[in-house]
Write a protein that holds these residues in place. Structure first.
Motif, mmCIF file in Angstrom:
data_model
loop_
_atom_site.group_PDB
_atom_site.id
_atom_site.type_symbol
_atom_site.label_atom_id
_atom_site.label_comp_id
_atom_site.label_asym_id
_atom_site.label_seq_id
_atom_site.Cartn_x
_atom_site.Cartn_y
_atom_site.Cartn_z
ATOM 1 N N ARG B 53 0.834 -1.212 0.000
ATOM 2 C CA ARG B 53 0.000 0.000 0.000
ATOM 3 C C ARG B 53 0.863 1.254 0.000
ATOM 4 O O ARG B 53 0.495 2.274 -0.587
ATOM 5 C CB ARG B 53 -0.920 0.002 1.219
ATOM 6 C CG ARG B 53 -2.110 -0.953 1.040
ATOM 7 C CD ARG B 53 -3.009 -0.942 2.257
ATOM 8 N NE ARG B 53 -3.997 -2.013 2.207
ATOM 9 C CZ ARG B 53 -5.196 -1.904 1.627
ATOM 10 N NH1 ARG B 53 -5.555 -0.773 1.053
ATOM 11 N NH2 ARG B 53 -6.029 -2.925 1.623
ATOM 12 N N ARG B 73 2.640 -4.899 -22.572
ATOM 13 C CA ARG B 73 2.525 -6.282 -23.034
ATOM 14 C C ARG B 73 3.886 -6.790 -23.519
ATOM 15 O O ARG B 73 4.270 -7.933 -23.248
ATOM 16 C CB ARG B 73 1.490 -6.374 -24.167
ATOM 17 C CG ARG B 73 0.896 -7.758 -24.289
ATOM 18 C CD ARG B 73 -0.203 -7.801 -25.316
ATOM 19 N NE ARG B 73 -1.150 -6.703 -25.141
ATOM 20 C CZ ARG B 73 -1.897 -6.197 -26.117
ATOM 21 N NH1 ARG B 73 -1.800 -6.681 -27.335
ATOM 22 N NH2 ARG B 73 -2.735 -5.218 -25.868
ATOM 23 N N ARG B 203 -6.789 -6.047 -6.485
ATOM 24 C CA ARG B 203 -7.950 -5.194 -6.236
ATOM 25 C C ARG B 203 -9.168 -6.038 -5.837
ATOM 26 O O ARG B 203 -9.891 -5.710 -4.896
ATOM 27 C CB ARG B 203 -8.269 -4.373 -7.491
ATOM 28 C CG ARG B 203 -9.419 -3.383 -7.323
ATOM 29 C CD ARG B 203 -9.681 -2.586 -8.586
ATOM 30 N NE ARG B 203 -9.956 -3.426 -9.753
ATOM 31 C CZ ARG B 203 -11.114 -4.050 -9.976
ATOM 32 N NH1 ARG B 203 -12.103 -3.918 -9.128
ATOM 33 N NH2 ARG B 203 -11.278 -4.797 -11.044
ATOM 34 N N ILE B 204 -9.361 -7.164 -6.549
ATOM 35 C CA ILE B 204 -10.509 -8.020 -6.231
ATOM 36 C C ILE B 204 -10.386 -8.587 -4.813
ATOM 37 O O ILE B 204 -11.361 -8.633 -4.060
ATOM 38 C CB ILE B 204 -10.643 -9.144 -7.283
ATOM 39 C CG1 ILE B 204 -11.140 -8.549 -8.598
ATOM 40 C CG2 ILE B 204 -11.586 -10.242 -6.801
ATOM 41 C CD1 ILE B 204 -11.206 -9.511 -9.756
ATOM 42 N N GLU B 207 -11.326 -5.877 -2.438
ATOM 43 C CA GLU B 207 -12.739 -5.496 -2.472
ATOM 44 C C GLU B 207 -13.676 -6.598 -1.987
ATOM 45 O O GLU B 207 -14.709 -6.318 -1.400
ATOM 46 C CB GLU B 207 -13.138 -5.091 -3.902
ATOM 47 C CG GLU B 207 -12.656 -3.715 -4.296
ATOM 48 C CD GLU B 207 -13.035 -3.370 -5.723
ATOM 49 O OE1 GLU B 207 -13.715 -4.165 -6.372
ATOM 50 O OE2 GLU B 207 -12.619 -2.288 -6.175
ATOM 51 N N ALA B 219 -6.587 -19.328 -2.635
ATOM 52 C CA ALA B 219 -6.485 -19.169 -4.094
ATOM 53 C C ALA B 219 -5.126 -19.655 -4.586
ATOM 54 O O ALA B 219 -5.020 -20.314 -5.621
ATOM 55 C CB ALA B 219 -6.702 -17.700 -4.475
ATOM 56 N N ARG B 223 -4.615 -22.717 -7.104
ATOM 57 C CA ARG B 223 -3.961 -22.421 -8.377
ATOM 58 C C ARG B 223 -2.754 -23.353 -8.597
ATOM 59 O O ARG B 223 -2.540 -23.865 -9.685
ATOM 60 C CB ARG B 223 -3.539 -20.953 -8.387
ATOM 61 C CG ARG B 223 -2.772 -20.506 -9.594
ATOM 62 C CD ARG B 223 -3.632 -20.388 -10.825
ATOM 63 N NE ARG B 223 -2.809 -20.131 -12.003
ATOM 64 C CZ ARG B 223 -3.198 -20.356 -13.247
ATOM 65 N NH1 ARG B 223 -4.393 -20.826 -13.499
ATOM 66 N NH2 ARG B 223 -2.402 -20.110 -14.261
ATOM 67 N N PHE B 226 -3.978 -26.694 -9.556
ATOM 68 C CA PHE B 226 -4.449 -26.629 -10.942
ATOM 69 C C PHE B 226 -3.264 -26.768 -11.908
ATOM 70 O O PHE B 226 -3.328 -27.517 -12.890
ATOM 71 C CB PHE B 226 -5.151 -25.286 -11.128
ATOM 72 C CG PHE B 226 -5.732 -25.038 -12.483
ATOM 73 C CD1 PHE B 226 -6.893 -25.681 -12.892
ATOM 74 C CD2 PHE B 226 -5.147 -24.125 -13.354
ATOM 75 C CE1 PHE B 226 -7.450 -25.424 -14.130
ATOM 76 C CE2 PHE B 226 -5.704 -23.861 -14.591
ATOM 77 C CZ PHE B 226 -6.852 -24.517 -14.983
ATOM 78 N N GLY B 231 -4.060 -28.274 -15.382
ATOM 79 C CA GLY B 231 -5.375 -27.730 -15.701
ATOM 80 C C GLY B 231 -6.524 -28.694 -15.533
ATOM 81 O O GLY B 231 -7.661 -28.352 -15.827
#
Lengths: 214, 266
Positions: B53, B73, B203-204, B207, B219, B223, B226, B231
């Motif tokens: 932050r 990119r 951000r997600i 929030e 998560a 992940r 996965f 996958g």
């Protein structure tokens, strides 16, 4: 019926048997299989169409108002809420707490969709495959094509309840939303009690200005 | 580190890998309590959040604001391409020879025709990117996940992924460039690129997470699983979660059934 078996020739008996077997065993299953896959696919398409529309709607309140019926129709929110809490914690609650929890969970779910699907820059969804999974479930695999050329794998797990196919879990790039919720909810209840969980859900149900961080 | 040291380190690593290479099995099941050091990890997470932050986040957002998307990119492609040798090595260590060949071609195409990796020309030729690292290789070889760890600045890790970080380091082409005037600015740019590419995810989390630490831990572990399963992780665990509270108002079939061993860990 009181037919004498010997009155019917052997061959027609055999044909009759095959037809009867087909009717009893194969047809309903095939129908159920294809019908449920088509139904599950339609549910996901319905949701994704509504999400794309929401992304083109600038005002949060308007997005919330439009998404609310779609989310409730396409998701089995009560089942998701109970699974997120886990059977032991759920069974500890009295009817009043259960109702409060289910109501806040519903509001939080709609608010989250309304908050996160807020900008449109050329995204599109693609349904990749639809296949049955264990115990009356269907998995609809989709891709979200982002504006920058990247993709997100969004897999929807649907179940049938009372004749309706509904989403019970979403996996984004292999991360299960239900597992994420469950781990967090149980940690919040462990650290701050059930009241703490309700307070967090309440905070998540508010419009974005109240919760957004710079 | 001088060249001889580096050679010795890589040689030792090669020997260990050869010795372990024979025992390829299924990835083992995750531990019942993946996070025995939760209190310590939460402190590190709070430190990382404060640092992000105050400094790292603002720098990343300035980067996003002032550098055009196409340039960002290209930078992202450049650093992703540099992980190519590590991906190929771990393709081979996991016995994925066809994928190893494809990823070699991918690295060669992008490094040459893609101007040092700035352009991902291989993707348009059907050579999709694969994510492999030595942590995944250890999982495929049957090593257990080990305790979850939150590391300062670096973020979430499993114990099993830490040797993977070392291998990533040795196989990173920049590691073999001895001039700090080149590597230091590039390392800084690579770090900002990595943080900027996670901006939406972060951000997600801020929030929507009820408990951000648990969100990140869960998560990350999902992940990793996965990626380890390329996958396609087994769906059974996810489906079982739904059965825990499926129709709780109805009486249990057959009266008193023994509890399954999937009861959550307290």
């Amino acid at each position: 019926m009181s037919q004498d078996p010997s009155a019917v020739p052997r061959r027609s008996w055999f044909t009759l048997w095959v037809v009867a077997l087909a009717v009893v065993l194969i047809l309903p299953r095939a129908q159920a299989g294809e019908g449920s896959e088509a139904a599950a696919r339609a549910v996901v398409e319905h949701l994704q169409t509504a999400l794309l529309e929401a992304m083109r709607t600038p005002a949060y309140q308007e997005r919330y108002r439009r998404l609310a019926p779609v989310i409730e129709q396409t998701h089995d929110l009560d089942l998701i809420a109970r699974a997120a809490l886990g059977r032991d914690l759920w069974s500890d609650l009295d009817t009043r707490d259960r109702d409060r929890y289910l109501d806040l969970f519903r509001k939080m779910s709609i608010a989250t969709y309304a908050r996160e699907f807020s900008e449109f820059s050329g995204e599109r969804f693609e349904i990749v495959s639809v296949r049955p999974v264990r115990r009356k479930g269907v998995l609809v695999r989709t891709l979200l094509h982002k504006a920058d050329g990247g993709t997100v794998e969004l897999d929807y797990h649907l179940r049938e309840r009372n004749g309706q196919w509904r989403i019970v879990n979403v996996l984004s790039d292999g991360v299960s939303d239900l597992a994420l919720k469950r781990d967090q909810y149980r940690a919040v209840v462990r650290d701050r009690g059930f009241g703490g969980l309700l307070a967090e859900l309440e905070a998540q149900s508010r419009p974005p200005s109240a919760t957004s961080t710079p | 580190m001088n060249a001889r040291c580096r050679g010795a380190a890589v040689g030792a690593l090669g020997l260990v890998m050869t010795l372990l290479g024979g025992c390829a099995t299924q990835p083992p099941a995750p531990p019942r309590n993946p996070d025995p050091f939760e209190r310590f990890n939460r402190d590190v997470y709070a430190f990382n959040e404060a640092l992000d932050r105050a400094v790292i986040g603002p720098v990343a957002r300035a980067y996003i604001r002032y550098v055009p998307p196409r340039a960002r990119r290209a930078v992202g492609n450049f650093f992703t391409n540099l992980t190519g040798p590590n991906v190929v090595l771990n393709d081979l260590l996991q016995g994925k020879f066809r994928q190893g060949f494809e990823d070699t071609m991918r690295f060669v195409f992008n490094t040459t025709f893609g101007i040092g990796g700035l352009m991902d020309v291989a993707a348009s030729k059907g050579l999709e990117r694969h994510e492999e690292d030595f942590g995944q290789t250890l999982a495929v070889w049957g090593f257990p996940q080990g305790p979850f760890l939150m590391l300062p600045v670096l973020g979430p890790f499993t114990t099993r992924a830490i040797p993977g970080a070392a291998v990533s380091y040795f196989t990173y082409p920049l590691f073999w460039v001895d001039d700090l005037r080149i590597t230091a600015p590039l390392a800084a740019l690579g770090f900002i690129d990595l943080r900027a590419s996670s901006e939406t995810a972060i951000r997600i989390v801020r929030e929507t997470a009820l408990d951000p630490y648990v969100f990140v831990r869960n998560a990350y572990l999902q992940r990793r699983n996965f990626l380890i399963w390329d996958g396609a992780p087994p769906l059974d665990d996810l489906l079982d979660e739904l059965d825990v509270s499926d129709e709780p108002s109805e009486p249990e079939e057959g009266g008193s059934q023994p509890q399954e061993s999937t009861a959550p860990v307290p």
